[in-house]
Every structure is written in C-alpha cells, then in structure tokens.
Design an enzyme around this catalytic site. Structure first.
Site, PDB file in Angstrom:
ATOM      1  N   ASN A  34       1.467   4.818  -9.621  1.00  0.00           N
ATOM      2  CA  ASN A  34       1.316   5.631  -8.420  1.00  0.00           C
ATOM      3  C   ASN A  34       2.347   6.745  -8.430  1.00  0.00           C
ATOM      4  OD1 ASN A  34      -0.385   3.508  -7.706  1.00  0.00           O
ATOM      5  ND2 ASN A  34       0.305   3.539  -5.578  1.00  0.00           N
TER       6      ASN A  34
HETATM    7 CA    CA Z   1      -1.728   0.387  -2.902  1.00  0.00          CA
END
Ligand code: CA
Ligand code: CTP
Length: 229
Positions: A34
């Site tokens: 991420n």
């Molecule tokens: Ca997540």
C-alpha cells in the site's frame, strides 16, 4: 514541542505504534504494497513519547528517523508485522495501528527474479487481519486497554469507518479520506475524523500530522482513564 516526559499523562504506560506499509514479495526485487510514508505513525510515536510513554514502534519499510527514546522493530511483510504486534501487544496499555497493511500477498514468492517480457498472472491471497487478532486476544489477555485503528477510505468515510470500528472491536478509529487535498500520502498534513465506540464523531480540521497525533493521544489519555486500565 511539549517535553512532558516522565511527568506526562502516559508515564509508566506502554504504547505500541505501527507505521508505514508492508511489502509482500513477488520475487526478490518486486513487491505488492500500500502507499504509505509512515509519517502519521511516527508522529504518533513522538506524541506518545512527549506524554511520557514507553514506546515500541513497529515499522514497515519507511525512510524516517526513529524518534529518540522509542524502541523500533523493523518488519517487512504483514505476517512479520502480525507476529511483532501480537507479541508486543500482550504487555501494552495502548495499541495505535497506523500501518497501511497490505491486504493481499502473492500465494508464492518466486525464488528468482521473474524475467520481463512475458505475460504474468499472479495468484493473491488475503493477509491476516492484525487488528482483529489483537482485539480477539484482548478478551483473555485484558490488554491492550485501548485499541485505536485507522480507516483509509475513498468514499462513504463515516459509514465505512464505523463498520471497521465495530467489526474489529476498536475503541477509537481515525477515519481518513485519502482523496481529500492535504490528506493524502507523503504530505505533512492530514484531515481526519475521530469516531469512538460510543458513536461520538469528532471531525478535525486540516492540520499537521504532528497536530493530528496530539489530538489522537489526548483522546487516548481520556479513554485510558475511562477504562480504568
Ligand atoms: Ca486495507
Ligand atoms: N489492518 C490490519 N491488518 C490488515 C489490514 C488492516 O490490522 N491485514 C488495520 C489497519 O492498520 C488499520 C485498520 O485495520 O488500522 C483498517 O485498515 P483499512 O485498510 O482501512 O481497512 P481493511 O480492514 O483492510 O479494509 P479495506 O482495505 O478493504 O477497506
């Protein structure tokens, strides 16, 4: 910066903070992860230190200096972060789960570099939910007294964040619309809304990540005295 130190409201308390992304390896040179700079998590560690806490900072791969006085544990994958968090949370008064944990990992990590040019299909499997695991263990361990999660959303901010607060058994969730100007990744500002387990909703203005951290720690101090922990 207010250096309350040993006389601060968190003196004698142990606070575990997670920060940054996790990287899930595809092969020795590539990963799935991420977006996250780790700045909000490191600001939380600093704010907890300023209030006199003993701070354990569990960090994914980030390019940030360790706040002076924190004990830092570096991890790579979600599985490594889970192991560190579950171990450290057992003796923690507070867990601040600011990390942007990868939700999927490759089913297999290849031992050698995949060569460019051919088509590639990856099989992904879900990572473990670290926070849900901590909240489940709290029932028997009694700790941490206060568990704070973060919700990174791109729409339906309050509904999604409230659902996470309940599903993960949290005391407070910091809801973050990452599409808002000044609240995205890698910037030094943030705009968040704090939602507690009683349903109290407190939107905060756009401010520095340091100021956001101060506001969160003020709420944590109040929650700690409310739980009597
Ligand atoms: Ca997540
Ligand atoms: N989290 C976690 N373990 C994971 C994924 C997330 O502990 N495997 C934590 C995050 O650190 C954060 C909270 O759960 O404190 C919410 O993360 P978020 O990504 O917003 O929610 P998810 O539950 O992963 O759901 P989704 O990404 O699908 O919205």
């Amino acid at each position: 910066r207010r250096a309350l130190g040993r006389n601060g409201p968190l003196a004698g308390r142990r606070v575990v903070v997670t920060a940054g992304p996790t990287y899930e390896p595809i092969d020795p040179v590539r990963f799935i992860g991420n977006r996250s700079s780790g700045k909000q998590g490191f600001a939380l560690a600093q704010a907890a230190l300023d209030r006199g806490a003993e701070v354990v900072l569990i960090a994914g791969p980030v390019a940030l200096e360790t706040p002076i006085g924190a004990r830092r544990i570096d991890v790579g994958t979600a599985a490594e972060m889970a192991e560190a968090v579950w171990r450290e949370a057992e003796a923690a008064d507070v867990l601040l789960m600011a990390a942007a944990v990868a939700d999927y990992r490759p089913a297999q990590s290849r031992p050698f570099k995949i060569k460019r040019g051919e088509g590639l299909t990856l099989e992904l499997i879900p990572t473990v939910d670290i926070l849900a695991g901590v909240a489940a263990r709290r029932a028997s361990a009694g700790k941490p007294h206060v568990i704070v999660g973060f919700a990174a959303e791109t729409r339906d901010l309050l509904e999604n964040a409230q659902a996470k607060l309940q599903a993960k058994g949290l005391d407070l969730i910091v809801a973050n619309d990452v599409t808002e100007p000044g609240a995205g990744f890698a910037v030094d500002t943030n705009r968040v809304t704090l939602i507690d387990a009683r349903g109290r909703i407190e939107p905060l203005p756009l401010m520095s990540k340091a100021a956001v951290a101060e506001a969160i720690l003020d709420r944590v101090v109040a929650l700690l005295s409310a739980t009597g922990g």
